[in-house]
Design a protein around this motif. Structure first.
Motif, mmCIF file in Angstrom:
data_model
loop_
_atom_site.group_PDB
_atom_site.id
_atom_site.type_symbol
_atom_site.label_atom_id
_atom_site.label_comp_id
_atom_site.label_asym_id
_atom_site.label_seq_id
_atom_site.Cartn_x
_atom_site.Cartn_y
_atom_site.Cartn_z
ATOM 1 N N SER A 1 0.857 -1.180 0.000
ATOM 2 C CA SER A 1 0.000 0.000 0.000
ATOM 3 C C SER A 1 0.895 1.233 0.000
ATOM 4 O O SER A 1 1.643 1.465 0.952
ATOM 5 N N VAL A 2 0.829 1.995 -1.068
ATOM 6 C CA VAL A 2 1.659 3.188 -1.228
ATOM 7 C C VAL A 2 0.840 4.406 -0.827
ATOM 8 O O VAL A 2 -0.232 4.656 -1.394
ATOM 9 N N VAL A 3 1.338 5.161 0.129
ATOM 10 C CA VAL A 3 0.632 6.307 0.694
ATOM 11 C C VAL A 3 1.201 7.592 0.098
ATOM 12 O O VAL A 3 2.402 7.845 0.179
ATOM 13 N N MET A 4 0.331 8.400 -0.515
ATOM 14 C CA MET A 4 0.770 9.636 -1.155
ATOM 15 C C MET A 4 -0.174 10.789 -0.801
ATOM 16 O O MET A 4 -1.340 10.776 -1.191
ATOM 17 N N PRO A 5 0.309 11.803 -0.073
ATOM 18 C CA PRO A 5 -0.482 13.014 0.139
ATOM 19 C C PRO A 5 -0.283 13.976 -1.017
ATOM 20 O O PRO A 5 0.815 14.079 -1.566
ATOM 21 N N VAL A 6 -1.322 14.693 -1.392
ATOM 22 C CA VAL A 6 -1.245 15.602 -2.536
ATOM 23 C C VAL A 6 -1.862 16.940 -2.160
ATOM 24 O O VAL A 6 -2.959 16.989 -1.576
#
Length: 257
Positions: free
Chosen positions: A5-10
């Motif tokens: 699971s790759v977590v990316m805030p944008v």
């Protein structure tokens, strides 16, 4: 094959977001989900994410209910995670194609629930893809082994390279701090007894001095480091001062690379 699971805030990342997302989707380890939280962007970031989601079911974007900063955005993504591993990438950085595959093998070979890697630095105006990146001499090198005591002196883990084993550690969320939530998370995992292992091979690319990015301007984070040492870790003033000195030294050292 473990699911990652790759977590990316944008937040207002349309200019760099596409390359960051593609660097995840082109991983040689393809069993992954990209959990993106858009923190109420005012640019085209969410539209771009929805287009990626239409093209690839592994891209799972959601808007934050209200603007809460990168830490809260990451936590919203972690709470949706289904993977065996949780990994982190900001929307202005890149993973090299074999990053996930090599790091999983490294973690499993060493039974390490928290791992990180060396990484390259690139200029803010780099406009290529991860598959185009030419290795350079600007490398932040991972330490082989880091425990809680060493992490108090200096944050040795680049967030864009960090990965933890959710099957061992469970869902570990970032503390509700305005900044330095990633550092606080690594410390909390190590405080509970899990050391971190570093892979020497550079497997990610950090965009240096990108105005407005999640990870820019490290020296401005020093007041948040102090808050972390004193309030969250409960360090005495002398120990917190020593830790802050290490943070300053690291920022200055890395800025020269």
């Amino acid at each position: 094959m473990p699911l990652v699971s790759v977590v990316m805030p944008v937040y207002n990342s349309a200019a760099t977001l596409g390359a960051a997302v593609r660097s995840v989707l082109t991983q040689t380890h393809s069993d992954l989900e990209l959990l993106v939280t858009d923190d109420q962007s005012s640019d085209e970031s969410m539209d771009l994410l929805m287009e990626f989601a239409r093209q690839d079911e592994r891209v799972l974007p959601e808007p934050a209910p209200e603007q809460g900063g990168a830490g809260r955005a990451r936590n919203l993504a972690i709470q949706r995670a289904r993977g065996d591993y949780i990994a982190f990438l900001d929307s202005d950085d890149l993973w090299l194609p074999e990053k996930t595959e090599r790091q999983i093998a490294f973690a499993e070979a060493g039974s390490a629930p928290l791992t990180f890697t060396s990484y390259f630095k690139m200029d803010a105006d780099y406009d290529g893809e991860s598959t185009d990146f030419v290795p350079n001499g600007r490398i932040i090198r991972a330490r082989e082994h880091v425990d809680y005591r060493a992490m108090l002196v200096r944050d040795h883990i680049g967030a864009l390279t960090a990965m933890y084993d959710r099957t061992v550690l469970g869902n570990r969320l970032m503390p509700e701090m305005r900044k330095r939530q990633d550092y606080a998370l690594w410390l909390s995992i190590m405080r509970d007894g899990a050391d971190a292992r570093g892979l020497a091979e550079p497997l990610a690319v950090y965009r240096a001095h990108q105005a407005g990015s999640v990870s820019s301007n490290k020296l401005s984070l020093l007041p948040y480091n102090w808050e972390l040492y004193r309030q969250h870790e409960g360090l005495s003033v002398p120990r917190a001062t020593r830790a802050l000195t290490g943070a300053v030294w690291q920022s200055l050292r890395n800025s020269r690379i």
